[in-house]
Write a protein that holds these residues in place. Structure first.
Motif, short mmCIF file in Angstrom:
data_model
loop_
_atom_site.label_atom_id
_atom_site.label_comp_id
_atom_site.label_asym_id
_atom_site.label_seq_id
_atom_site.Cartn_x
_atom_site.Cartn_y
_atom_site.Cartn_z
N SER A 67 0.88 -1.17 0.00
CA SER A 67 0.00 0.00 0.00
C SER A 67 0.92 1.22 0.00
CB SER A 67 -0.80 -0.02 1.32
OG SER A 67 -1.21 1.25 1.72
N PRO A 68 0.40 2.42 -0.27
CA PRO A 68 1.22 3.59 0.07
C PRO A 68 1.54 3.50 1.57
CG PRO A 68 -0.74 4.22 -1.16
CD PRO A 68 -0.90 2.77 -0.82
N PRO A 69 2.80 3.64 1.98
CA PRO A 69 3.13 3.39 3.39
C PRO A 69 2.61 4.43 4.38
CG PRO A 69 5.11 3.89 2.10
CD PRO A 69 3.99 3.83 1.13
N TYR A 70 2.37 5.66 3.92
CA TYR A 70 1.84 6.72 4.80
C TYR A 70 0.60 7.34 4.16
CZ TYR A 70 6.00 6.25 7.61
OH TYR A 70 6.98 5.73 8.42
N ARG A 71 -0.12 8.16 4.96
CA ARG A 71 -1.28 8.92 4.47
C ARG A 71 -2.36 8.04 3.85
NH1 ARG A 71 -0.66 13.17 7.36
NH2 ARG A 71 1.12 14.45 6.88
N TYR A 72 -2.51 6.82 4.37
CA TYR A 72 -3.47 5.90 3.77
C TYR A 72 -4.75 5.81 4.58
CZ TYR A 72 -2.05 2.78 7.54
OH TYR A 72 -1.81 2.25 8.78
N ARG A 73 -4.71 6.23 5.85
CA ARG A 73 -5.81 5.88 6.75
C ARG A 73 -6.98 6.84 6.64
NH1 ARG A 73 -6.27 2.10 11.09
NH2 ARG A 73 -8.22 2.94 11.81
N SER A 74 -8.16 6.30 6.40
CA SER A 74 -9.30 7.17 6.18
C SER A 74 -10.11 7.40 7.45
CB SER A 74 -10.20 6.56 5.11
OG SER A 74 -10.63 5.30 5.55
N ARG A 75 -9.68 6.81 8.57
CA ARG A 75 -10.41 7.06 9.81
C ARG A 75 -9.44 7.10 10.98
NH1 ARG A 75 -15.88 4.93 12.51
NH2 ARG A 75 -15.35 5.60 14.61
N MET A 76 -9.54 8.14 11.81
CA MET A 76 -8.76 8.19 13.04
C MET A 76 -9.70 8.59 14.17
SD MET A 76 -5.60 7.36 12.38
CE MET A 76 -4.73 7.81 13.84
N ASP A 77 -9.60 7.85 15.27
CA ASP A 77 -10.42 8.15 16.46
C ASP A 77 -9.49 8.74 17.50
OD1 ASP A 77 -12.12 6.68 14.89
OD2 ASP A 77 -12.65 5.22 16.42
N MET A 78 -9.53 10.07 17.68
CA MET A 78 -8.64 10.73 18.63
C MET A 78 -9.32 10.80 20.00
SD MET A 78 -5.90 11.20 17.04
CE MET A 78 -5.06 11.60 15.51
N SER A 132 -21.17 4.00 10.62
CA SER A 132 -21.00 2.76 9.86
C SER A 132 -19.55 2.54 9.45
CB SER A 132 -21.95 2.70 8.66
OG SER A 132 -21.80 3.84 7.87
N PHE A 133 -19.21 1.23 9.39
CA PHE A 133 -17.86 0.81 9.03
C PHE A 133 -17.61 1.08 7.55
CE2 PHE A 133 -15.19 -2.33 6.99
CZ PHE A 133 -14.08 -2.38 7.81
N PHE A 134 -16.42 1.54 7.22
CA PHE A 134 -15.96 1.49 5.83
C PHE A 134 -14.47 1.17 5.88
CE2 PHE A 134 -15.14 2.78 1.43
CZ PHE A 134 -16.24 2.22 0.81
N GLN A 135 -13.98 0.43 4.88
CA GLN A 135 -12.59 -0.01 4.91
C GLN A 135 -11.66 1.20 5.11
OE1 GLN A 135 -11.94 -3.18 4.87
NE2 GLN A 135 -13.75 -4.12 3.98
N SER A 136 -10.63 1.02 5.97
CA SER A 136 -9.78 2.16 6.35
C SER A 136 -8.75 2.55 5.31
CB SER A 136 -8.97 1.89 7.62
OG SER A 136 -9.49 0.95 8.39
N ASN A 137 -8.52 1.69 4.32
CA ASN A 137 -7.51 1.99 3.31
C ASN A 137 -8.16 1.71 1.95
OD1 ASN A 137 -5.34 1.85 1.49
ND2 ASN A 137 -3.94 0.97 3.00
N ALA A 138 -8.71 2.76 1.34
CA ALA A 138 -9.53 2.56 0.13
C ALA A 138 -8.71 2.03 -1.04
CB ALA A 138 -10.22 3.86 -0.25
N GLU A 139 -7.42 2.40 -1.09
CA GLU A 139 -6.58 1.94 -2.20
C GLU A 139 -6.46 0.41 -2.19
OE1 GLU A 139 -2.56 3.67 -4.10
OE2 GLU A 139 -4.06 4.88 -3.12
N ILE A 140 -6.31 -0.15 -0.98
CA ILE A 140 -6.20 -1.60 -0.85
C ILE A 140 -7.60 -2.22 -0.98
CG2 ILE A 140 -5.76 -3.43 0.85
CD1 ILE A 140 -3.21 -2.43 -0.41
N ALA A 141 -8.60 -1.58 -0.38
CA ALA A 141 -9.97 -2.13 -0.44
C ALA A 141 -10.39 -2.36 -1.90
CB ALA A 141 -10.95 -1.20 0.25
#
Ligand SMILES: C[S@@+](CC[C@H](N)C(=O)[O-])C[C@H]1O[C@@H](n2cnc3c(N)ncnc32)[C@H](O)[C@@H]1O
Length: 379
Positions: free
Chosen positions: A68-79, A217-226
């Motif tokens: 996958s792209p190694p960084y900037r891939y995550r579409s969801r973060m729970d802070m 609702s859930f959606f895959q966290s890495n759309a490029e891989i999904a």
């Protein structure tokens, strides 16, 4: 993570750490989000291959992990907002939150929005999740890769909007802003939506199929891989298809054009409603969605499915659900899993099938997690 698995992982990290990779994130080492930033990306893939093959044991093996792209891939973060801090939990400690200013795995727009929010919420009461007292529990940021739309959810322990002045200053940077109530003792970043300030959903687009993603609702966290995995599933699935744990209809709607009919089964009502909306938006006629627990849906079921797709959470499927699936005798089972150990245990409960192939995908770079796609054929 179990102690035995942790020891095994640490041994592999030592094996692949060559001392010449500089972690780009200033929080690396303390933050529990990323464990591998001091390994080269090629070594991360080798490490994961070894982890997967150790977990799969005699079931199957993989010869590579798709990158996958190694960084900037995550579409969801729970802070987490607790103890006067806003960020993520310290590595290995649920009780300690560390302040996170930057996050290299987050997508850019949502990181920018997060950085704008941080100073604005410093006067808002946070939530002590050890003593169960306070107001703001989580700031959740989601970003769709292919549309660039951004969602912002504030998860609070009271049914009150104390964030109006904060939201007023940043609302133009998000396509959707919601307030969600999560009042129980469990540490959850989802719950009841009690105020939709803006939007109420964002959209992702995968190979021309549009998906509406709602706050819970859930959606895959890495759309490029999904999308790579979904294409692979589309090539494999055929005939009447049962898609168990269908979320907002990601797999069902993506493959609908190349199968006779697909039935999605999902226990989260909000996700089922979103799946039905997604079906209508995409004008897909041969898909249907049912809100049910997998075990209840399968009870007494005699329908003939040629393909069964499984995509459960990390905990995998219950053994009696696997036994029922085994008895249904579909020609092919396509199993997507984010946990190689539960994948192995579930596959062992399928006595009438042989594993045709297992592929690994790096859905979560910088972390020990990896996604598997198994194809099983009836014997
Ligand atoms: C990993 S997600 C898969 C989502 C979907 N397949 C996709 O590609 O976006 C797992 C989904 O399974 C649902 N789920 C978990 N346990 C379930 C169960 N026992 N019965 C039905 N659905 C379940 C969750 O609500 C979640 O939406």
């Amino acid at each position: 993570m179990k102690k035995k698995n942790r020891i095994h992982l640490n041994r592999l990290i030592e094996k692949y750490r060559r001392g010449d990779t500089v972690p780009p994130c200033p929080h690396f080492g303390r933050c529990g989000g990323c464990l591998f930033q001091d390994l080269s990306y090629d070594d991360q893939l080798e490490l994961k291959k070894e982890l997967v093959n150790d977990a799969l044991q005699e079931i199957a093996s993989v010869d590579r992990v798709n990158p996958s792209p190694p960084y900037r891939y995550r579409s969801r973060m729970d802070m987490v907002t607790a103890f006067g801090r806003c960020g993520l939990r310290r590595s290995g400690s649920y009780r300690v939150v560390i302040d996170i200013e930057f996050c290299r795995i987050m997508r850019e727009k949502s990181e920018r929005l997060y950085r704008a929010i941080r100073p604005l919420i410093s006067d808002i009461e946070d939530y002590d999740y050890l003593r169960h007292h306070g107001y703001l529990r989580y700031v959740v940021l989601r970003e769709a890769l292919f549309t660039g739309q951004v969602m912002l959810n504030f998860v609070t322990a009271a049914w009150e909007n104390r964030l109006a002045s904060v939201i007023e200053r940043i609302a133009d940077q998000a396509d959707s802003v919601s307030l969600i109530h999560s009042g129980g003792l469990a540490d959850l970043s989802y719950g009841d939506i009690f105020e939709t300030i803006k939007g109420g959903y964002i959209e992702e687009s995968l190979d021309g199929i549009r998906f509406r993603i709602t706050p819970n609702s859930f959606f895959q966290s890495n759309a490029e891989i999904a999308v790579q995995m979904y294409r692979r599933i589309r090539n494999e699935a055929g005939g009447r298809v049962l898609d168990l744990c269908s979320g907002v209809g990601g797999i069902s709607l993506f493959i609908a054009g190349s199968v006779d009919r697909v039935t999605g089964v999902e226990m989260n009502r909000e996700a089922v409603d979103a799946a039905e909306t997604n079906r209508l938006i995409n004008r897909i006629e041969n898909a249907e969605f049912t809100c049910a627990e997998a075990k209840d849906f399968l009870r007494g079921r005699v329908d003939d499915y040629e393909t069964i797709v499984l995509d459960p959470p990390r905990s995998g499927m219950l053994p009696d659900v696997m036994e029922r699936i085994d008895r249904m005798r579909a020609g092919k089972i396509i199993y997507l899993s984010c946990n190689p150990a539960t994948f192995r245990d579930d596959v062992r409960n399928l006595h009438g099938y042989r594993v045709e192939s297992v592929e690994a995908y790096d859905m979560f770079p910088q972390t020990p997690h990896v996604e598997l796609l198994g194809i099983l054929k009836a014997e």
